[in-house]
Design a protein around this motif. Structure first.
Motif, PDB file in Angstrom:
ATOM      1  N   TYR A 193       2.179  -3.579  -0.404  1.00 44.95           N
ATOM      2  CA  TYR A 193       1.737  -3.120  -1.717  1.00 44.95           C
ATOM      3  C   TYR A 193       0.451  -2.287  -1.603  1.00 44.95           C
ATOM      4  O   TYR A 193       0.333  -1.204  -2.176  1.00 44.95           O
ATOM      5  CB  TYR A 193       1.458  -4.312  -2.640  1.00 44.95           C
ATOM      6  CG  TYR A 193       2.651  -4.979  -3.267  1.00 44.95           C
ATOM      7  CD1 TYR A 193       3.817  -5.238  -2.552  1.00 44.95           C
ATOM      8  CD2 TYR A 193       2.623  -5.407  -4.592  1.00 44.95           C
ATOM      9  CE1 TYR A 193       4.895  -5.878  -3.126  1.00 44.95           C
ATOM     10  CE2 TYR A 193       3.699  -6.049  -5.181  1.00 44.95           C
ATOM     11  CZ  TYR A 193       4.832  -6.287  -4.445  1.00 44.95           C
ATOM     12  OH  TYR A 193       5.907  -6.919  -5.019  1.00 44.95           O
ATOM     13  N   ALA A 194      -0.519  -2.830  -0.856  1.00 46.75           N
ATOM     14  CA  ALA A 194      -1.833  -2.180  -0.799  1.00 46.75           C
ATOM     15  C   ALA A 194      -1.798  -0.894   0.012  1.00 46.75           C
ATOM     16  O   ALA A 194      -2.385   0.116  -0.390  1.00 46.75           O
ATOM     17  CB  ALA A 194      -2.862  -3.148  -0.222  1.00 46.75           C
ATOM     18  N   GLU A 195      -1.146  -0.908   1.148  1.00 45.50           N
ATOM     19  CA  GLU A 195      -1.095   0.304   1.964  1.00 45.50           C
ATOM     20  C   GLU A 195      -0.352   1.420   1.233  1.00 45.50           C
ATOM     21  O   GLU A 195      -0.732   2.598   1.333  1.00 45.50           O
ATOM     22  CB  GLU A 195      -0.441   0.007   3.307  1.00 45.50           C
ATOM     23  CG  GLU A 195      -1.298  -0.865   4.205  1.00 45.50           C
ATOM     24  CD  GLU A 195      -0.706  -1.075   5.578  1.00 45.50           C
ATOM     25  OE1 GLU A 195       0.427  -0.591   5.813  1.00 45.50           O
ATOM     26  OE2 GLU A 195      -1.363  -1.704   6.420  1.00 45.50           O
ATOM     27  N   SER A 196       0.695   1.069   0.507  1.00 44.94           N
ATOM     28  CA  SER A 196       1.443   2.076  -0.242  1.00 44.94           C
ATOM     29  C   SER A 196       0.626   2.613  -1.407  1.00 44.94           C
ATOM     30  O   SER A 196       0.723   3.800  -1.754  1.00 44.94           O
ATOM     31  CB  SER A 196       2.769   1.482  -0.727  1.00 44.94           C
ATOM     32  OG  SER A 196       3.551   1.071   0.376  1.00 44.94           O
ATOM     33  N   THR A 197      -0.188   1.761  -2.013  1.00 46.45           N
ATOM     34  CA  THR A 197      -1.109   2.214  -3.053  1.00 46.45           C
ATOM     35  C   THR A 197      -2.134   3.178  -2.464  1.00 46.45           C
ATOM     36  O   THR A 197      -2.470   4.201  -3.073  1.00 46.45           O
ATOM     37  CB  THR A 197      -1.818   1.022  -3.704  1.00 46.45           C
ATOM     38  OG1 THR A 197      -0.835   0.157  -4.295  1.00 46.45           O
ATOM     39  CG2 THR A 197      -2.797   1.467  -4.783  1.00 46.45           C
ATOM     40  N   CYS A 198      -2.631   2.859  -1.276  1.00 44.28           N
ATOM     41  CA  CYS A 198      -3.597   3.750  -0.617  1.00 44.28           C
ATOM     42  C   CYS A 198      -2.967   5.079  -0.231  1.00 44.28           C
ATOM     43  O   CYS A 198      -3.632   6.121  -0.270  1.00 44.28           O
ATOM     44  CB  CYS A 198      -4.206   3.059   0.596  1.00 44.28           C
ATOM     45  SG  CYS A 198      -5.324   1.704   0.179  1.00 44.28           S
ATOM     46  N   LEU A 199      -1.692   5.073   0.142  1.00 47.14           N
ATOM     47  CA  LEU A 199      -0.972   6.330   0.393  1.00 47.14           C
ATOM     48  C   LEU A 199      -0.977   7.180  -0.872  1.00 47.14           C
ATOM     49  O   LEU A 199      -1.257   8.397  -0.825  1.00 47.14           O
ATOM     50  CB  LEU A 199       0.454   6.027   0.828  1.00 47.14           C
ATOM     51  CG  LEU A 199       1.435   7.206   0.834  1.00 47.14           C
ATOM     52  CD1 LEU A 199       1.030   8.245   1.874  1.00 47.14           C
ATOM     53  CD2 LEU A 199       2.864   6.719   1.090  1.00 47.14           C
ATOM     54  N   ALA A 200      -0.670   6.570  -2.015  1.00 46.20           N
ATOM     55  CA  ALA A 200      -0.673   7.306  -3.279  1.00 46.20           C
ATOM     56  C   ALA A 200      -2.070   7.817  -3.612  1.00 46.20           C
ATOM     57  O   ALA A 200      -2.237   8.942  -4.097  1.00 46.20           O
ATOM     58  CB  ALA A 200      -0.145   6.419  -4.408  1.00 46.20           C
ATOM     59  N   ARG A 201      -3.095   7.010  -3.347  1.00 48.91           N
ATOM     60  CA  ARG A 201      -4.473   7.454  -3.573  1.00 48.91           C
ATOM     61  C   ARG A 201      -4.801   8.674  -2.705  1.00 48.91           C
ATOM     62  O   ARG A 201      -5.413   9.642  -3.176  1.00 48.91           O
ATOM     63  CB  ARG A 201      -5.443   6.324  -3.232  1.00 48.91           C
ATOM     64  CG  ARG A 201      -5.441   5.155  -4.203  1.00 48.91           C
ATOM     65  CD  ARG A 201      -6.336   4.030  -3.689  1.00 48.91           C
ATOM     66  NE  ARG A 201      -6.448   2.923  -4.620  1.00 48.91           N
ATOM     67  CZ  ARG A 201      -7.141   1.817  -4.388  1.00 48.91           C
ATOM     68  NH1 ARG A 201      -7.790   1.682  -3.228  1.00 48.91           N
ATOM     69  NH2 ARG A 201      -7.199   0.864  -5.290  1.00 48.91           N
ATOM     70  N   ASP A 202      -4.424   8.599  -1.438  1.00 54.59           N
ATOM     71  CA  ASP A 202      -4.707   9.716  -0.530  1.00 54.59           C
ATOM     72  C   ASP A 202      -4.122  11.022  -1.039  1.00 54.59           C
ATOM     73  O   ASP A 202      -4.780  12.065  -1.055  1.00 54.59           O
ATOM     74  CB  ASP A 202      -4.139   9.419   0.860  1.00 54.59           C
ATOM     75  CG  ASP A 202      -5.030   8.526   1.698  1.00 54.59           C
ATOM     76  OD1 ASP A 202      -6.232   8.437   1.409  1.00 54.59           O
ATOM     77  OD2 ASP A 202      -4.513   7.910   2.652  1.00 54.59           O
ATOM     78  N   LEU A 203      -2.857  10.980  -1.434  1.00 58.39           N
ATOM     79  CA  LEU A 203      -2.194  12.193  -1.911  1.00 58.39           C
ATOM     80  C   LEU A 203      -2.841  12.712  -3.186  1.00 58.39           C
ATOM     81  O   LEU A 203      -3.070  13.916  -3.343  1.00 58.39           O
ATOM     82  CB  LEU A 203      -0.711  11.912  -2.151  1.00 58.39           C
ATOM     83  CG  LEU A 203       0.155  11.721  -0.896  1.00 58.39           C
ATOM     84  CD1 LEU A 203       1.520  11.187  -1.268  1.00 58.39           C
ATOM     85  CD2 LEU A 203       0.286  13.039  -0.133  1.00 58.39           C
ATOM     86  N   THR A 204      -3.146  11.807  -4.113  1.00 57.95           N
ATOM     87  CA  THR A 204      -3.713  12.208  -5.395  1.00 57.95           C
ATOM     88  C   THR A 204      -5.116  12.778  -5.238  1.00 57.95           C
ATOM     89  O   THR A 204      -5.525  13.662  -6.007  1.00 57.95           O
ATOM     90  CB  THR A 204      -3.722  11.024  -6.362  1.00 57.95           C
ATOM     91  OG1 THR A 204      -2.415  10.444  -6.417  1.00 57.95           O
ATOM     92  CG2 THR A 204      -4.120  11.445  -7.767  1.00 57.95           C
ATOM     93  N   ASN A 205      -5.861  12.311  -4.264  1.00 59.89           N
ATOM     94  CA  ASN A 205      -7.229  12.787  -4.038  1.00 59.89           C
ATOM     95  C   ASN A 205      -7.294  14.142  -3.341  1.00 59.89           C
ATOM     96  O   ASN A 205      -8.360  14.759  -3.291  1.00 59.89           O
ATOM     97  CB  ASN A 205      -8.017  11.774  -3.197  1.00 59.89           C
ATOM     98  CG  ASN A 205      -8.589  10.632  -4.022  1.00 59.89           C
ATOM     99  OD1 ASN A 205      -8.958  10.813  -5.181  1.00 59.89           O
ATOM    100  ND2 ASN A 205      -8.651   9.450  -3.443  1.00 59.89           N
ATOM    101  N   LEU A 206      -6.181  14.606  -2.789  1.00 58.32           N
ATOM    102  CA  LEU A 206      -6.217  15.861  -2.051  1.00 58.32           C
ATOM    103  C   LEU A 206      -6.547  17.042  -2.964  1.00 58.32           C
ATOM    104  O   LEU A 206      -6.003  17.153  -4.066  1.00 58.32           O
ATOM    105  CB  LEU A 206      -4.873  16.124  -1.369  1.00 58.32           C
ATOM    106  CG  LEU A 206      -4.606  15.343  -0.086  1.00 58.32           C
ATOM    107  CD1 LEU A 206      -3.185  15.592   0.389  1.00 58.32           C
ATOM    108  CD2 LEU A 206      -5.590  15.738   1.012  1.00 58.32           C
ATOM    109  N   PRO A 207      -7.436  17.945  -2.539  1.00 57.72           N
ATOM    110  CA  PRO A 207      -7.726  19.158  -3.318  1.00 57.72           C
ATOM    111  C   PRO A 207      -6.465  19.999  -3.501  1.00 57.72           C
ATOM    112  O   PRO A 207      -5.550  19.977  -2.666  1.00 57.72           O
ATOM    113  CB  PRO A 207      -8.769  19.891  -2.462  1.00 57.72           C
ATOM    114  CG  PRO A 207      -9.329  18.855  -1.547  1.00 57.72           C
ATOM    115  CD  PRO A 207      -8.221  17.872  -1.301  1.00 57.72           C
TER     116      PRO A 207
END
Length: 515
Positions: A193-207
């Motif tokens: 759950y957490a690692e997949s949430t962090c994957l989504a965070r990474d993508l969303t934070n990209l310029p």
């Protein structure tokens, strides 16, 4: 994926021990959950109790919920530290355990800790309102990973500290096979759950210059490749040939052409009872010809938060392997005011054949999602969930605290809200009265893409729901919850990866429920 998070390398292990000493463990810091009652009755290990009593007497640490206090361990070197985390006077819910763990992780990051151990009390369940070892293990694992997340930095000088590398759960005393199994399963779920949430965070934070539609497609193909999923990407020529007029119209103003991304997870022998996940993938939204204001436009890098969420769910399914079938569709485009951009007053034909009157080019998310919903149905979906940073209006109703939900199926929505209560992500249902459906009718086309400010979050969702063609469907408006101005709970400033955990929780609950 160009992003980076601590979850990519944090390892969560379990170690049980019967002795009472902790000095032999090669870690930089220990976390200890503390209740005032535990200090008063002396039920904690004497080493910690002797340190806590003077702290509490001097009011430096009161063991209030989520309060943290770090104390160096005498003679243990630079990093040998104990981090006390307050639990308050009553047992903590699973969400409160997550937040406590996230706070502990943030304290460890400030101290540049690399190896971390959580010393669990015996009995740990005295701190847990649910009285369930698996739920507690999952909550603590999620909280520690989510709290240790750090977005990618683009500075010239980069710190050599790479974050928390290892976490060990320690508990003294004999542990039965059933409890050990519960802990292992809880940690497995919490990691996914957490690692997949962090994957989504990474993508969303990209310029926006580092994530255009093709980049988002490549990120999805990478996830599919890691798990052996079937995947495909349709380019602009294929989209035109198939007649995905909504996605083509929104993306045609950009030099970066649109893409339709599909990933399939098959967890059952037969491809039936398929769940469709559809995520808005506007990699940057200027508003198009209906140009947005300058102030705050930089946050429109997050307008693909829905796409990031559904891709995060697929990553979690690849780790957990439930007995369900899921198809994920992402319509990816940039909404730009180029010379070829679509315009207010245009009539476009969607993939379903329905025509759309464009009244506002900044209401583009629902237009691309219309085509994606139809495509998901063609791929066999019989239940649909769409996730989108769809309307500014949802912030007026719910702020950045809760995700707004609209549905055509009360039973499905009730199940989903129960899943959100287990995940700790707040979801609030909005009504779908007939009068709201009537508001999206057009005089000159089948449907219009804007109804003005009144009921805007609801009518925007119902626009998308039209293309469910009567199938059970839920729309999730994450415009307020996908990107935060400041840290709160388990979420950092910036992208949150919201709805990854709730959708995954709901999907896992669907195993064996289909008729």
């Amino acid at each position: 994926m160009n992003g980076h998070s601590n979850s990519e390398y944090m390892q969560v292990a379990i170690q049980w021990r019967e002795e009472t000493g902790a000095a032999e463990y090669d870690v930089d810091a220990f976390i200890v959950l503390v209740s005032p009652q535990g200090v008063q009755d002396g039920s904690m290990r004497q080493t910690w109790n002797s340190m806590l009593l003077p702290l509490m007497e001097s009011h430096l640490f009161q063991a209030a919920p989520f309060q943290t206090y770090a104390v160096p361990l005498p003679g243990r070197g630079e990093y040998r530290t104990v981090i006390f985390v307050g639990a308050g006077e009553r047992p903590l819910s699973s969400e409160e355990l997550r937040i406590a763990a996230a706070q502990a992780a943030r304290t460890a990051l400030k101290m540049r800790v690399k190896k971390l151990a959580w010393e669990l009390s015996s009995p740990l369940l005295a701190f847990s309102a649910e009285q369930n070892a698996q739920v507690a293990a999952q909550a603590l694992t999620e909280g520690l990973i989510l709290g240790s997340y750090r977005p990618k930095q683009y500075k010239k000088q980069v710190s050599s500290y790479q974050g928390i590398e290892q976490l060990i759960f320690l508990r003294s005393g004999k542990v039965g096979a059933a409890e050990l199994s519960d802990w292992e399963e809880g940690i497995r779920r919490g990691r996914a759950y957490a690692e997949s949430t962090c994957l989504a965070r990474d993508l969303t934070n990209l310029p926006g210059n580092l994530l255009v539609p093709q980049d988002l497609a490549e990120a999805a193909l990478k996830v599919a490749g890691q798990h052996g999923f079937e995947a495909s990407v349709l380019d602009e020529k294929e989209l035109k040939q198939l007649g995905l007029g909504g996605l083509i119209a929104v993306g045609q103003g950009s030099v970066h052409p649109p893409r339709l991304i599909m990933v399939k997870y098959q967890g059952k022998p037969e491809w039936d009872d398929v769940i469709g996940l559809v995520g808005k993938g506007i990699t940057f939204d200027t508003g198009g010809i209906s140009l947005k204001r300058r102030i705050g436009m930089e946050e429109m890098i997050s307008d693909m938060g829905g796409a990031a969420a559904v891709l995060g769910v697929m990553n979690a399914l690849g780790s957990l392997k439930p007995a369900v079938n899921v198809v994920m569709i992402i319509p990816a485009a940039e909404n730009m005011p180029g010379g070829d951009a679509y315009k207010p007053g245009d009539i476009i034909r969607s993939f379903s054949g329905r025509t759309i009157e464009v009244l506002n080019t900044d209401a583009e998310g629902r237009v691309v999602l219309a085509d994606a919903m139809t495509y998901a149905r063609q791929q066999g979906a019989v239940k649909l969930i769409d996730v989108a940073t769809l309307t500014g209006a949802v912030l007026s109703a719910l702020g950045d605290v809760a995700t707004g939900a609209v549905s055509n199926d009360d039973a499905m929505l009730e199940e989903f809200i129960l899943a959100s209560k287990r995940s700790g992500e707040k979801v609030w249902p909005l009504p779908a009265y007939k009068e709201f459906w009537d508001m999206i009718k057009s005089d000159v086309a089948d449907i219009k893409n804007s109804t003005g400010p009144r009921g805007a979050t609801i009518t925007a969702g119902l626009f998308i729901g039209t293309f469910a063609e009567g199938l059970p469907w839920i729309h999730l408006d994450i415009a307020g919850t996908a990107f935060l101005a400041k840290e709160r709970g388990v979420n950092p400033k910036g992208a949150t990866g919201v709805m990854v955990r709730t959708i995954t929780e709901w999907i896992l609950a669907q195993q064996g429920t289909a008729g």
